[in-house]
Design an enzyme around this catalytic site. Sequence first.
Site, PDB file in Angstrom:
ATOM      1  N   LYS A 121     -18.082  64.278 -36.409  1.00 47.07           N
ATOM      2  CA  LYS A 121     -16.621  64.171 -36.255  1.00 47.07           C
ATOM      3  C   LYS A 121     -16.049  62.973 -37.025  1.00 47.07           C
ATOM      4  CE  LYS A 121     -16.452  61.592 -31.889  1.00 47.07           C
ATOM      5  NZ  LYS A 121     -15.851  61.498 -30.561  1.00 47.07           N
ATOM      6  N   ASP A 122     -16.915  62.033 -37.446  1.00 43.70           N
ATOM      7  CA  ASP A 122     -16.445  60.878 -38.231  1.00 43.70           C
ATOM      8  C   ASP A 122     -16.363  61.171 -39.727  1.00 43.70           C
ATOM      9  OD1 ASP A 122     -16.346  59.312 -35.946  1.00 43.70           O
ATOM     10  OD2 ASP A 122     -18.359  58.481 -36.230  1.00 43.70           O
ATOM     11  N   ARG A 147      -5.653  62.813 -30.298  1.00 40.54           N
ATOM     12  CA  ARG A 147      -5.976  64.176 -29.844  1.00 40.54           C
ATOM     13  C   ARG A 147      -6.128  64.228 -28.327  1.00 40.54           C
ATOM     14  NH1 ARG A 147     -10.667  65.918 -28.014  1.00 40.54           N
ATOM     15  NH2 ARG A 147     -11.752  64.035 -28.675  1.00 40.54           N
ATOM     16  N   ARG A 148      -6.873  63.266 -27.783  1.00 41.61           N
ATOM     17  CA  ARG A 148      -7.081  63.261 -26.325  1.00 41.61           C
ATOM     18  C   ARG A 148      -5.774  62.939 -25.600  1.00 41.61           C
ATOM     19  NH1 ARG A 148     -12.645  59.882 -27.075  1.00 41.61           N
ATOM     20  NH2 ARG A 148     -14.123  61.621 -27.028  1.00 41.61           N
ATOM     21  N   ARG A 169     -10.249  50.570 -28.000  1.00 41.14           N
ATOM     22  CA  ARG A 169     -11.321  50.654 -28.993  1.00 41.14           C
ATOM     23  C   ARG A 169     -12.592  50.116 -28.360  1.00 41.14           C
ATOM     24  NH1 ARG A 169     -11.776  49.426 -34.755  1.00 41.14           N
ATOM     25  NH2 ARG A 169     -13.702  50.372 -34.085  1.00 41.14           N
ATOM     26  N   ARG A 225     -15.736  50.210 -23.324  1.00 39.92           N
ATOM     27  CA  ARG A 225     -14.782  51.160 -22.749  1.00 39.92           C
ATOM     28  C   ARG A 225     -14.999  51.336 -21.254  1.00 39.92           C
ATOM     29  NH1 ARG A 225     -13.126  55.437 -27.362  1.00 39.92           N
ATOM     30  NH2 ARG A 225     -13.405  54.062 -29.128  1.00 39.92           N
ATOM     31  N   CYS A 282      -9.417  62.536 -39.356  1.00 33.59           N
ATOM     32  CA  CYS A 282     -10.044  62.674 -38.041  1.00 33.59           C
ATOM     33  C   CYS A 282      -9.398  61.777 -36.995  1.00 33.59           C
ATOM     34  CB  CYS A 282     -11.554  62.482 -38.116  1.00 33.59           C
ATOM     35  SG  CYS A 282     -12.081  60.904 -38.721  1.00 33.59           S
TER      36      CYS A 282
END
Length: 319
Positions: free
Chosen positions: A81-82, A129-130, A151, A157, A244
Amino acid sequence: MTEKALRLGTRRSKLAMAQSGQVADAVSQVTGRPVELVEITTYGDVSREHLAQIGGTGVFVAALREALARGEVDFAVHSLKDLPTAQPDELVLAAVPRREDPRDVIVARDALKFTDLPRGARIGTGAPRRMAQLNAYARAHGLEIETVPIRGNVDTRIGYVRTGELDAVVLAAAGLNRIGRTDEVTDFLSVDTVLPAPGQGALAIECAADRADLIAALGALDDPHTRAAVTAERSLLAALEAGCSAPVGALADLLADGRNVKEMRLRGIVGTTDGSTLVQLSTTGPVPETHEQALALGRELATEMLAQGAAGLMGERAR
């Protein structure tokens, strides 16, 4: 005399090291050669800016690709996805191994599920997106949440929840699985609630295009169904001209009739980060048998989404 070790370029994060270690073991098994990890620091690892600000696409990838181009490493492992959707001519995706769980997960205080979070709950995520999809779900179901941009690595996190700064954070299931921390998940988000990032849960093994021997060896780790799915997802992303860090979710999954895989369904979503407007569509077709067919599936869905106004929802288009 033992053969020279293959050099695998990897980011230094705990997650990158874990997934690269797993690939190294697999490559060692198929080639019979030792594999050594070469740690490389990327811009995305040292910058403290939010991913959406530093361009999202490729910030974790460029330094690895430069090391490949200079011959400092033989191959590199990326979270798919990166990867930017444009593939450089001098490099090739030699293998896309079988995909891990593509879903997003919640790690919340007091073992709460997403729908049980208190009114006004603060949920941390670095992904537009989230944010778009969580906010849209909350609006539709009468929940009040606040999405907070964050981040950092998994420890950072989850630390926001442990210290009480946030009520919950959203992470990728695959990453937590790979570092053995799935037990900290308090809720798995159905893909009907939050569609993952294109390619989420999949790894990309990349090497120089002129290394035919290595490409052939690494090809043993390729999973054709995973490759077809992520190719369709990334084709959708590319056709929407979105990087992305854009608020685009996509998932291609296989629809089986008993034991026979009959079709591939591709779902896509794009929305404003406040969740007020979404364009969500899906298409189903025969399982792609070629790279071109997988690309076409993504392009077709993107065309329909653009016709429904998707372009206007992505904010700044990728340059």
